[in-house]
Each structure stands twice: as C-alpha cells, then as structure tokens.
Design a protein around this motif. Structure first.
Motif, short mmCIF file in Angstrom:
data_model
loop_
_atom_site.label_atom_id
_atom_site.label_comp_id
_atom_site.label_asym_id
_atom_site.label_seq_id
_atom_site.Cartn_x
_atom_site.Cartn_y
_atom_site.Cartn_z
N GLU A 33 0.80 -1.23 0.00
CA GLU A 33 0.00 0.00 0.00
C GLU A 33 0.83 1.27 0.00
O GLU A 33 0.42 2.27 -0.58
CB GLU A 33 -0.94 0.02 1.22
CG GLU A 33 -2.02 -1.03 1.14
CD GLU A 33 -2.96 -0.99 2.32
OE1 GLU A 33 -2.63 -0.35 3.35
OE2 GLU A 33 -4.02 -1.61 2.23
N ASP B 135 1.41 6.57 -1.77
CA ASP B 135 0.29 5.74 -1.33
C ASP B 135 -0.23 4.99 -2.56
O ASP B 135 -1.07 5.50 -3.30
CB ASP B 135 -0.80 6.61 -0.70
CG ASP B 135 -1.84 5.79 0.02
OD1 ASP B 135 -2.00 4.59 -0.30
OD2 ASP B 135 -2.53 6.35 0.89
N SER C 65 -2.08 2.42 -2.65
CA SER C 65 -3.49 2.04 -2.51
C SER C 65 -4.42 3.14 -3.01
O SER C 65 -5.58 2.87 -3.32
CB SER C 65 -3.82 1.70 -1.05
OG SER C 65 -3.74 2.86 -0.24
N GLN C 66 -3.92 4.37 -3.11
CA GLN C 66 -4.71 5.49 -3.61
C GLN C 66 -4.41 5.80 -5.07
O GLN C 66 -4.80 6.85 -5.59
CB GLN C 66 -4.47 6.74 -2.76
CG GLN C 66 -4.93 6.59 -1.31
CD GLN C 66 -6.43 6.34 -1.23
OE1 GLN C 66 -7.23 7.04 -1.86
NE2 GLN C 66 -6.82 5.33 -0.48
#
Length: 184
Positions: free
Chosen positions: A68, A92, A94-95
């Motif tokens: 992540e 990030d 995951s974003q």
C-alpha cells in the motif's frame, strides 16, 4: 507513466524480489497492504533513465504484492531532501499514486546514511516490512546499522550480482537487477 508501466513485461528481477520479500500475497489470505522502505543510490554512476526503469519495476512489484505504501530516500554521500524539505518521499499505492524516482545528488557513494535515517531519525517505520537498497554495489555499509526488517540489495551492476564481499555489505540479501531491459 501509468500506461508505460502496464505495458512492461514483468522483469525477472521483479519476480526475484517478490519471491524474496517476506510479504504474503493478498489472495493467499495474508497481509493485504503493508509498506516498504527504499533507498536509491544517486551517485554519479546512476542515470535518470535507470531510475525510471527501476521505478517501473517497483511499481509493478507493489501492485503485484498489494503493497500500500512506499517510502523512498535518495542518497549519494548523504541523504537528499525533497523539495518539501522531507527526507522520505511517501507514495500511497493504494490510492493510485505512481512511483516516480528522482535523481538527487550525483556525488560519491555512502550506504550508511539511509540506514541511519531509517534506524535513528524515522519515528513512523513500525509498518515497514522490508528495506530495499537499489545501487550498483560500489560502496560499503557498517554492520551495526542493520535494521530490524529484512534488507534486500537491488544490485544493478553485474560485477556485484554474486555474493558480495561481506566486509563491504555485511547484511541483507543480494537481488540482481538486470537493467539491460531498459535498452530494448
């Protein structure tokens, strides 16, 4: 950068690093996330095209393993801050953030500063599961700086692909990174 990354075949060095990292794949019921720390050797022997290629490989590896977050520091003879005055660039994944390696420095090579930064000057490293140092392998590190997480040396120079002289790199696992694919 995203379309270039998606079109890249997964290089064998990405698979080797994936197999070496102690991070269970999300579909196996293991960790679905996590964080890795990366140090980048930005001495004068490293080029931006090499960093771009390695960055693409790291992006693929993170997506494949479900990592992540990635924290990255850049070091030649010292760790170089980013334009916001921070030691670490944090991505990030995951974003949907894409990893972009940036050439900072350009002097000689010292391996100790990133380990000093990680061990002594970073308060938020408890979620980090591994430390990867991408370098051509020309340098040395003090044995007493080994962090509490596994260390993997992404070595880009063939001369250092095999087990290094442990006087210079006394800890961690060597993972050869063949950057010849960046020219094809």
């Amino acid at each position: 950068m995203e379309t270039i990354i998606k079109d890249l075949p997964i290089p064998k060095e990405v698979i080797e690093v994936q197999e070496a990292l102690p991070i269970p794949e999300p579909e196996s019921g293991g960790l679905s996330g996590g964080e890795i720390a990366i140090a980048i050797d930005t001495s004068c022997s490293v080029s931006q095209p090499e960093l771009d290629y390695i960055g693409g490989c790291v992006q693929l590896m993170c997506e494949e393993l479900g990592i992540e977050r990635v924290r990255i520091c850049y070091c030649d003879t010292r760790v170089r801050k980013n334009s916001q005055g921070e030691w670490w660039d944090i991505y990030d994944i995951s974003q949907g953030e894409d990893i972009e390696f940036e050439l900072r420095g350009g002097g000689g090579t010292e391996f100790n500063p990133p380990f000093n930064l990680f061990n002594d000057f970073s308060d938020d490293v408890e979620e980090v599961s591994a430390f990867i140092y991408f370098t051509d392998g020309y340098g040395e590190v003090d044995a007493d700086l080994e962090p509490v997480v596994p260390v993997f040396w992404g070595i880009t120079h063939e001369r250092h692909y095999h087990e290094p002289d442990r006087r210079y790199i006394p800890f961690g696992e060597i993972c050869p990174v063949d950057i010849s694919g960046m020219h094809s």
